[in-house]
Design a protein around this motif. Structure first.
Motif, PDB file in Angstrom:
ATOM      1  N   ARG A 117       0.851  -1.176   0.035  1.00  0.00           N
ATOM      2  CA  ARG A 117      -0.071   0.160   0.176  1.00  0.00           C
ATOM      3  C   ARG A 117       0.789   1.383  -0.323  1.00  0.00           C
ATOM      4  N   LEU A 118       0.758   1.936  -0.486  1.00  0.00           N
ATOM      5  CA  LEU A 118       0.934   3.880  -0.907  1.00  0.00           C
ATOM      6  C   LEU A 118       1.015   4.287  -0.398  1.00  0.00           C
ATOM      7  N   PHE A 119      -0.525   4.412  -0.503  1.00  0.00           N
ATOM      8  CA  PHE A 119      -1.217   5.892   0.475  1.00  0.00           C
ATOM      9  C   PHE A 119      -2.537   5.182   0.647  1.00  0.00           C
ATOM     10  N   THR A 120      -2.966   6.512   1.846  1.00  0.00           N
ATOM     11  CA  THR A 120      -4.603   6.546   1.288  1.00  0.00           C
ATOM     12  C   THR A 120      -5.903   8.037   1.455  1.00  0.00           C
ATOM     13  N   TYR A 121      -6.119   7.646   0.752  1.00  0.00           N
ATOM     14  CA  TYR A 121      -7.120   8.444   0.460  1.00  0.00           C
ATOM     15  C   TYR A 121      -9.051   8.877   0.786  1.00  0.00           C
ATOM     16  N   ALA A 122      -9.856   9.949   0.940  1.00  0.00           N
ATOM     17  CA  ALA A 122     -10.869   9.424   1.064  1.00  0.00           C
ATOM     18  C   ALA A 122     -11.573  10.842  -0.437  1.00  0.00           C
TER      19      ALA A 122
ATOM     20  N   PHE B 218     -16.095   7.457   0.781  1.00  0.00           N
ATOM     21  CA  PHE B 218     -14.850   5.749  -0.104  1.00  0.00           C
ATOM     22  C   PHE B 218     -13.991   6.347   0.934  1.00  0.00           C
ATOM     23  N   VAL B 219     -13.171   5.235   1.183  1.00  0.00           N
ATOM     24  CA  VAL B 219     -12.213   5.385   2.018  1.00  0.00           C
ATOM     25  C   VAL B 219     -11.410   4.568   0.328  1.00  0.00           C
TER      26      VAL B 219
ATOM     27  N   LEU C  93      -7.987  -0.232  -4.137  1.00  0.00           N
ATOM     28  CA  LEU C  93      -9.229  -0.786  -3.614  1.00  0.00           C
ATOM     29  C   LEU C  93     -10.312   0.501  -2.637  1.00  0.00           C
ATOM     30  N   CYS C  94     -11.771   0.297  -3.045  1.00  0.00           N
ATOM     31  CA  CYS C  94     -11.618   0.985  -2.507  1.00  0.00           C
ATOM     32  C   CYS C  94     -13.151   0.388  -1.114  1.00  0.00           C
ATOM     33  N   GLU C  95     -12.795   1.128   0.352  1.00  0.00           N
ATOM     34  CA  GLU C  95     -14.218   1.155   1.191  1.00  0.00           C
ATOM     35  C   GLU C  95     -14.794   1.724   0.861  1.00  0.00           C
ATOM     36  N   VAL C  96     -16.218   1.352   1.408  1.00  0.00           N
ATOM     37  CA  VAL C  96     -16.896   1.924   1.577  1.00  0.00           C
ATOM     38  C   VAL C  96     -17.421   2.690   2.954  1.00  0.00           C
ATOM     39  N   VAL C  97     -17.166   3.690   3.892  1.00  0.00           N
ATOM     40  CA  VAL C  97     -17.533   4.334   4.689  1.00  0.00           C
ATOM     41  C   VAL C  97     -18.984   3.897   4.933  1.00  0.00           C
ATOM     42  N   ARG C  98     -20.134   3.889   6.066  1.00  0.00           N
ATOM     43  CA  ARG C  98     -21.170   4.044   6.261  1.00  0.00           C
ATOM     44  C   ARG C  98     -21.316   5.252   7.121  1.00  0.00           C
ATOM     45  N   THR C  99     -22.148   6.223   6.729  1.00  0.00           N
ATOM     46  CA  THR C  99     -22.201   6.690   8.168  1.00  0.00           C
ATOM     47  C   THR C  99     -24.194   7.172   8.892  1.00  0.00           C
TER      48      THR C  99
ATOM     49  N   PRO D  45     -12.246  -3.512   7.580  1.00  0.00           N
ATOM     50  CA  PRO D  45     -13.074  -4.086   7.384  1.00  0.00           C
ATOM     51  C   PRO D  45     -11.956  -4.979   6.241  1.00  0.00           C
ATOM     52  N   VAL D  46     -12.036  -6.003   5.314  1.00  0.00           N
ATOM     53  CA  VAL D  46     -11.035  -6.525   4.591  1.00  0.00           C
ATOM     54  C   VAL D  46     -11.900  -6.555   3.037  1.00  0.00           C
ATOM     55  N   HIS D  47     -10.975  -6.001   2.180  1.00  0.00           N
ATOM     56  CA  HIS D  47     -11.610  -6.263   0.990  1.00  0.00           C
ATOM     57  C   HIS D  47     -11.605  -7.437  -0.036  1.00  0.00           C
ATOM     58  N   PRO D  48     -12.740  -8.262  -0.361  1.00  0.00           N
ATOM     59  CA  PRO D  48     -12.481  -9.349  -1.148  1.00  0.00           C
ATOM     60  C   PRO D  48     -10.912 -10.064  -1.886  1.00  0.00           C
TER      61      PRO D  48
END
Length: 654
Positions: free
Chosen positions: A8-13, A273-274, A283-289, A309-312
């Motif tokens: 993983r290089l970095f994460t953004y939203a 999304f994160v 990989l896209c992580e859905v953040v439900r608010t 969470p873990v992506h498939p």
């Protein structure tokens, strides 16, 4: 587990469609849900501040008042600026149609984009298109509203975008494109409607995606989740933080309850999304608010320590999945609502099934032969395979020529094939299917039809229903099936009264001496086909038991027969999502269980879930206990694991 992503290089939203009002509850919308937009964005800001992200993108519709009403627009713009002062991450924004006017068509309701609207945006928010580079990625943010407008800004952006893409390609940079309007919703050649771009701008943009091999495109505007691929480009359409576009409630075969305001206030579908950027993909992580609201000046709540969470694509759970009985791949026509579309139907899919599977990290899915034979379904399966999903095919009887050809062409898509028929006919079935299975690299599993006499002899009450699958006590018939050349495994039916762990032990013992594998079909109902099963706790515990059973035993696939609720017909029962595809308790339990197993790695663990737990490894002593309903984790010894507290897992030494 796929390991092709690299580090993983970095994460953004990414957030979109916040639709801030001119006042906390002062709103020029007829819908009550809109009055919550400011408080819902305030919650999102606080949630983002708990996350380690490099920056945040906003894909437009920052505000709800349109620029044609400048005094309300300016009040809402100030509210937006006041809120994002508290965001501790750098924020990049582009306009949506509420911010600079609608795309140039006569029937759009907000007033078409024009120069003075663009000037109002520039005054408050700066450039309406921009680009920046970050760790090997060029992020390009465009103003979608000016495409096809004929304004001078359209020509300027067109030349700028083409130059940006050429420069990124020359420098070897990956490209993530960001827009408010998506080019299209479902089909490349669909007619223009409220939720896509018109021609010729659509083709111009799509050809750029193809020419420059853009890795990802993120779009807002639709207030719902969708995913598709356009050539090399993964296209992500994001939910809103404020409200749902209720015309798309037609995707579901159930009416929204009153508190959802005819679908607009379905808070389960709100979020952002994160995005985790890896060396070889993202990989896209859905953040439900869940529509949470933070009031002005309210204290910031402490954030509990929860399991991520873990992506498939990264999930360690490869042998557990769902029997996808309801059609999650179908194209649905959305009728003209009289609100935002009035002149034709829109075609789309319900991708909330996909979203829920992604969130739970569930990658194995059992699909009927029809999904392989239907060209549109097959194309969709190919797209989803790229997200890490694994497919088990099932069919009945000797496969015909069409099925044989489809299976042969599915190499790399299906890895197992289950076929059912009477025991006496299974040798002929396998002989016909074996060459195709070998060509596809798919293991053949067989299942026998169960007769009325067999069921009565086994003490089961007979109902006028189809039933198939072996049971562990059928030694002679299992030996007969095992003798068929080309068979890799047998399918076992597991009644609702039988714990999955007990069923797995029996099935594996029955096939062990024959060198076969087993596939368990876990019933999520008990008793009569007319008796409903509506117990969230039971479903959550049984699903957790099934997943843990699959994870703790080699040579085994385990499928739950209910993903989405069955609320009519035979065997009415609950799944892990309801008919609106909103999460039930089982969803949360499985989501946290896959995350816990990812954390566990090779360490020992123990599951407590009702009266059917599971164990892996011999470790004991100190470790971590995770409440699978909430995801909260705390230090604890194995002997502190209490099944009475609901589904929970202990991980050794973690």
């Amino acid at each position: 587990m796929n390991n092709d992503l690299g580090p993983r290089l970095f994460t953004y939203a990414v957030i979109t469609d916040t639709h801030l009002n001119q006042g906390e509850e002062e709103c020029n919308s007829p819908f009550e849900a809109n009055k919550k937009a400011n408080g819902r964005m305030r919650h999102v800001i606080r949630d983002l501040n708990t996350r380690e992200v490099d920056f945040v993108l906003h894909l437009g519709d920052l505000l709800h008042p349109v620029p044609a009403i400048p005094h309300l627009y300016e009040q809402a713009a100030q509210n937006f600026k006041d809120q994002v002062k508290d965001l501790r991450h750098k924020l990049y924004v582009i306009p949506g149609n509420h911010d600079v006017g609608d795309k140039p068509v006569d029937w759009c309701p907000a007033g078409m984009v024009r120069d003075d609207f663009l000037a109002l945006w520039d005054e408050h928010f700066g450039p309406h298109y921009q680009a920046f580079d970050h760790n090997g990625i060029r992020f390009i943010l465009i103003d979608a509203q000016i495409v096809n407008s004929g304004l001078a800004a359209e020509t300027e952006q067109k030349e700028w975008l083409e130059a940006q893409l050429a420069d990124a390609e020359a420098k070897g940079l990956r490209v993530f494109l960001n827009t408010h309007y998506p080019p299209y919703l479902t089909f490349r050649d669909e007619d223009e409607h409220y939720d896509n771009m018109g021609e010729p701008g659509r083709t111009w943009l799509l050809e750029l995606l193809e020419k420059h091999k853009v890795e990802a495109m993120f779009a807002g505007h639709v207030h719902n989740f969708w995913y598709h691929r356009h050539g090399p480009t993964q296209c992500w359409l994001l939910p809103s933080t404020a409200f749902v576009r209720q015309d798309y409630s037609e995707m579901y075969r159930a009416a929204p309850p009153a508190e959802f305001e005819y679908g607009r206030n379905d808070w389960n579908k709100l979020g952002y999304f994160v995005v985790h950027v890896h060396e070889n993909g993202h990989l896209c992580e859905v953040v439900r608010t869940y529509g949470r609201v933070a009031e002005p000046g309210s204290p910031v709540a402490n954030t509990p320590d929860t399991i991520p969470p873990v992506h498939p694509k990264e999930s360690p759970v490869t042998r557990f999945g769902f029997d996808m009985r309801q059609n999650w791949l179908e194209v649905i026509e959305i009728p003209p609502s009289g609100g935002l579309d009035e002149f034709d139907r829109k075609r789309t899919r319900n991708d909330y099934a996909l979203m829920a599977l992604m969130e739970m990290g569930i990658k194995r899915l059992r699909i009927p032969g029809r999904d392989l034979l239907d060209p549109a379904h097959r194309a969709r399966l190919d797209e989803l395979s790229g997200l890490g999903f694994l497919f088990t095919l099932f069919s009945f009887d000797v496969p015909d020529d069409e099925m044989i050809a489809a299976v042969k062409g599915a190499k790399g898509l299906i890895d197992s094939w289950e076929i059912a028929q009477n025991l006496a006919d299974l040798p002929a079935v396998v002989a016909a299917a074996k060459p195709a299975a070998e060509a596809a690299g798919a293991a053949l599993y067989i299942s026998k039809l169960r007769s009325k006499d067999e069921m009565e002899k086994g003490g089961e009450k007979y109902y006028h229903m189809i039933n198939h699958g072996f049971t562990p006590d059928e030694g002679d018939q299992i030996a007969q099936a095992a003798a068929i050349d080309g068979v890799a495994g047998l399918v076992f039916r597991v009644a609702g009264e039988t714990p999955p762990g007990e069923a797995a032990a029996g099935a594996l013992a029955a096939v062990k001496d024959h060198g076969l594998k087993a596939s368990l079909h876990i019933r999520m109902s008990i008793g009569s086909p007319g008796a409903g099963q509506a117990d969230d706790d039971w479903v959550a515990a049984r699903a957790a038991q099934a997943l843990a059973t699959a994870q703790s035993a080699e040579g085994l696939h385990v499928f739950c027969d209910t993903f989405s609720d069955v609320d009519r017909g035979y065997f009415p029962r609950q799944g892990v999502v309801d008919r609106l595809y909103n999460p039930r308790r089982g969803f949360h339990v499985l989501r946290h269980l896959t995350g816990a197993l990812m954390q566990a790695g090779d360490a020992g663990w123990a599951l407590a879930a009702g009266d059917g737990g599971a164990v892996s490894g011999e470790a004991s002593g100190d470790g971590t206990i995770i409440d699978l309903t909430t995801g909260e984790r705390r230090p604890g010894a194995r002997d502190a694991l209490n099944a009475g507290d609901g589904p929970a897992i202990w991980i050794a030494g973690a």
